[in-house]
Scaffold this active site. Structure first.
Site, PDB file in Angstrom:
ATOM      1  N   ASP A   1      44.579  48.215  40.127  1.00  0.00           N
ATOM      2  CA  ASP A   1      45.077  46.838  40.089  1.00  0.00           C
ATOM      3  C   ASP A   1      44.708  46.275  38.713  1.00  0.00           C
ATOM      4  O   ASP A   1      43.971  46.888  37.941  1.00  0.00           O
ATOM      5  CB  ASP A   1      44.504  45.998  41.243  1.00  0.00           C
ATOM      6  CG  ASP A   1      45.387  44.776  41.521  1.00  0.00           C
ATOM      7  OD1 ASP A   1      46.203  44.406  40.643  1.00  0.00           O
ATOM      8  OD2 ASP A   1      45.263  44.168  42.598  1.00  0.00           O
TER       9      ASP A   1
HETATM   10  C1  BGC Z   1      47.638  41.775  42.016  1.00  0.00           C
HETATM   11  C2  BGC Z   1      48.569  42.910  42.327  1.00  0.00           C
HETATM   12  C3  BGC Z   1      49.738  42.903  41.377  1.00  0.00           C
HETATM   13  C4  BGC Z   1      49.203  42.989  39.969  1.00  0.00           C
HETATM   14  C5  BGC Z   1      50.285  43.065  38.909  1.00  0.00           C
HETATM   15  C6  BGC Z   1      47.285  41.694  40.547  1.00  0.00           C
HETATM   16  O1  BGC Z   1      46.646  40.516  40.226  1.00  0.00           O
HETATM   17  O2  BGC Z   1      46.472  41.895  42.785  1.00  0.00           O
HETATM   18  O3  BGC Z   1      48.991  42.809  43.655  1.00  0.00           O
HETATM   19  O4  BGC Z   1      50.613  43.935  41.671  1.00  0.00           O
HETATM   20  O5  BGC Z   1      48.419  41.852  39.713  1.00  0.00           O
HETATM   21  O6  BGC Z   1      50.930  41.865  38.746  1.00  0.00           O
END
Ligand code: BGC
Length: 745
Positions: free
Chosen positions: A283
């Site tokens: 993530d």
């Molecule tokens: C989130 C993810 C997301 C990623 C990319 C993160 O802050 O937890 O779910 O896919 O950002 O935008």
């Protein structure tokens, strides 16, 4: 693949599969693909390999990133959606970097790209995986022509705490429903065979992220391994079996191990046990956040641990890019692990056809948006997902000449889109006010009363004056989009601002009041039920929210949505979910506060599990939802009394539509395993289907459940079906029905 994995995988697919087996052409399937990957890999320098493992956020401009791409330091970008700029990015990668490897473009397409469907919790409320599959396929059909290849969806985090804002993004509290939706989303995005019109799905967040302590986003989780395997992992396993091409590690630490550095979870369970050979991405900066967790002293060690854990691609920490070369020289990481990571990444790029056609046609990208198919599927999803929680004859609207539309969500195109609607456009969004003005055959008065959901007012004179002129009132209340989603947790789940006061004042006019709630989570709306004659609950419904809800309000179709998560009376009941373990002292009509005498003596005998002030029940149980008709179940029988472990249980039942409207019932089958090697849930959803009946129609139906679906991780740590007695319910929700006994030998 080792034997243990093989056995577990075979069991697992039977245990959770809602659909057909893994489609062909998924990762690891083709030797031609492998040859291409190996050939390219053999020509790559170490720096080029490490570059592939690096994902950056690049939006708005190309120039700042051009040099890094040219030097082969970027394998993937996220957050750019402009087809012209995406072509420029690809041109630099393909025509100006040494090996010409195209860039994998990722985006959070969570519930539709431009045409937004209801938020995932709303899609789950349809209990219609086929519709979820269609929605995901339509999202791919909108996004892929514009040069996006990869969506960070579906989110498969089981969530049993509505305070957690991200409950909006998943399928709720039940592992089986979540697993069915997981498979549906994966198949929808990727198609039967991933290729040049697919989006690669990214199942996330692995794992346990939805159990954040106190519902506070990013807080730790304490999920013991058996619970993890029985409740939190099944949707992921189902998605892996359905061919999910990629997976994202989560932010949370579980029992002290942050997922991005959790080798037993990622390398052990995901890769070795389940045989996942797709791409694992972190993530956003979850590699770097292992430093803030106090789990690694610096970014170099974070990169080492992530690679060791089985991560292939680093989203926005630059830990691999900055440290892998040095770590390799110091022999702290293995070349084989780097090669394996790059193989996973290149495979995805080949399978999606990026090498064959890296560029897109911006005109074609534009014409792929807002197609009739997408808009009508979105509208249908809204109508299938809204849940009728109360109806004392106010719905559908009948004999109404003048209608008052009020409330802060009636004409709030941005807010009805819900969380993760980066690419939705409020100008293309149809609000309930607009849809009713177009569809309602009579006068529509509109007085919002509150401009936004958080607004505080002490009186609503202009609304009440309009209500007096109207024959019925539709009050659209709820939550603004920004009050749920990532990092947007709440400790108080009552309707915010003065919305409850508005409903109360409207009710006092004596006019029929219909409350339509649009929210990102199940709010505690008990105090608002007396203020309305009917309540329709719609999780943020997206682009076509207005027409989809108007179809229900005006009676063009009957509500059929069911709660994908338990609705609570008060936030103090959290966590409360239907499939909790059996207690040694289950609740039995105990005395509530006002029934307890003064200075009553304490006793430890005969007490059971409940709250003195709120009893033991939620406001609405899991699987609940009314319609414009009534359904009755009868003749529930099983084809046998006793089954072997490889058998299929055939459940027969008769469903009758005893009311006046054509409608759809979501038939649900629950099972209780009476005695286990470990304590088992009071009941668990094991099958469901949507059945549509005309008024007065009666149909004999059947539904099949493989006995293997009753398997769970018991005391010996293996997934098995334990022989013994079971109870089975067929009902329209998780709280009603008469149990039928059966046995497994
Ligand atoms: C989130 C993810 C997301 C990623 C990319 C993160 O802050 O937890 O779910 O896919 O950002 O935008």
């Amino acid at each position: 693949m080792n034997i243990r994995y093989f056995v577990l995988a075979a069991l697992a697919s039977a245990a959770f599969s809602c659909a057909s087996p893994k489609p062909e052409g998924t990762l690891g399937a083709g030797s031609e693909l492998d040859r291409k990957v190996e050939d390219l890999l053999s020509r790559m320098t170490l720096q080029e390999k490490i570059g592939q493992m690096n994902q950056i956020s690049a939006g708005g401009e190309v120039a700042p990133y051009a040099a890094a791409i040219r030097e082969g330091k970027v394998g993937s970008i996220l957050n750019e959606v402009d087809p012209v700029r995406l072509n420029e990015f690809q041109r630099i990668a393909v025509e100006q970097s040494r090996l010409g490897i195209p860039i994998l473009v990722g985006r959070d397409i969570i519930h539709g790209y431009r045409t937004l469907f209801p938020i995932p919790l709303g899609i789950a409320a349809t209990f219609d995986p086929e519709l979820a599959r269609t929605g995901a396929a339509l999202a791919a059909a909108e996004a892929r022509p514009g040069g996006i290849h990869w969506t960070f969806s579906p989110m498969l985090d089981i969530a049993r705490d509505p305070r957690w804002g991200r409950i909006a993004e998943g399928s709720g509290e039940d592992p089986y429903l979540d697993a069915c939706m997981a498979e549906a989303f994966v198949r929808g995005y990727q198609g039967e065979r991933p290729g040049s019109s697919s989006l690669a799905a990214c199942i996330k967040h692995f794992a346990g992220y939805g159990a954040a302590e106190g519902g506070r986003d990013y807080a730790g989780t304490q999920i013991p391994e058996r619970l993890l395997r029985n409740v939190y992992l099944p949707p992921f396993e189902a998605a892996v079996k359905a061919g999910a091409m990629t997976l994202m590690t989560s932010f949370n630490e579980n029992d002290g191990l942050p997922s991005t550095g959790n080798a037993p979870l990622v390398r052990g369970i995901l890769r070795e046990e389940w045989g996942f050979d797709g791409l694992v991405v972190t993530d956003w900066n979850s590699m770097g956040e292992m430093i803030a967790h106090g789990f690694t002293p610096d970014r170099k060690e974070a990169a080492r641990q992530a690679l060791e854990a089985g991560v292939d691609m680093d989203m926005m920490t630059f830990g691999f890019l900055s440290h892998l070369e040095e770590l390799l020289k110091e022999r702290k990481v293995r070349m084989a692990d780097i090669d394996e990571a790059v193989r996973h990444i290149l495979k995805v790029k080949y399978m999606l056809g990026l090498f064959d056609s890296p560029y897109v046609d911006p005109a074609a990208a534009e014409s792929a948006l807002y197609t009739e198919d997408a808009l009508s599927a979105a509208r249908r999803t809204v109508a299938e997902s809204a849940i009728l929680l109360k109806n004392e004859g106010a719905l559908p609207l009948k004999g109404v000449r003048t209608l008052l539309v009020t409330g802060p969500m009636a004409d709030s195109p941005h807010d009805q889109l819900g969380t993760w609607s980066f690419d939705g456009e409020k100008d293309r969004t149809v609000t309930p006010l607009r849809a009713l003005r177009e569809q309602f055959d009579g006068n529509v008065l509109y007085v919002p009363g509150l401009k936004y959901t958080r607004e505080v007012r002490t009186s609503f004179p202009e609304v009440l004056e309009a209500a007096r002129k109207a024959d019925a009132v539709l009050a659209f209340v709820g939550e603004e989009a920004i009050l749920s989603g990532e990092a947007h947790s709440l400790a108080d789940l009552n309707l915010i601002g003065s919305q409850s006061d508005l409903l109360k004042a409207l009710k006092a006019t004596g006019k029929p009041v219909v409350a339509v709630v649009m929210a990102g989570r199940p709010l505690t709306i008990e105090r608002d039920l007396p203020s309305c004659d009917a309540m329709l609950y719609s999780f943020h419904p997206g682009t076509m929210g207005g027409p989809g809800l108007a179809d229900l309000l005006l009676g063009k179709t009957s509500p059929s949505g069911k709660t994908p998560v338990t609705f609570l009376r008060t936030v103090g009941q959290v966590p409360m979910y239907y499939n909790h373990n059996m207690s040694g002292r289950p609740y039995q009509n105990e005395k509530l506060l006002d029934e307890i005498g003064l200075e009553a003596g304490q006793t430890s005998l005969g007490n059971t599990s409940y709250y003195l002030d709120y009893g033991a029940s939620p406001l609405f149980p899991f699987g609940f939802g009314l319609s414009y008709t009534n359904f009755a179940f009868s003749d529930i029988t099983l084809d046998r009394d006793c089954y072997g472990k490889d058998d299929v249980i055939r459940v027969s039942y008769t469903l009758s539509n005893t009311g006046q409207a054509e409608a759809t019932e979501v038939v649900q089958v629950y099972v209780r395993d009476l005695v286990g090697s470990v304590v088992r849930p009071v009941k668990e959803l094991k099958a469901f289907e949507r059945v549509t009946l005309a008024p007065g129609e009666r149909k004999a139906l059947s539904i099949e459940i493989p006995v293997s679906r009753l398997s769970f991780y018991g005391r010996n740590g293996e997934r098995t079906v334990e022989p013994g007695g079971f109870l089975l319910w067929v009902a329209g929700d998780s709280a009603t029905g008469e149990p039928v006994p059966f046995e497994v030998r």
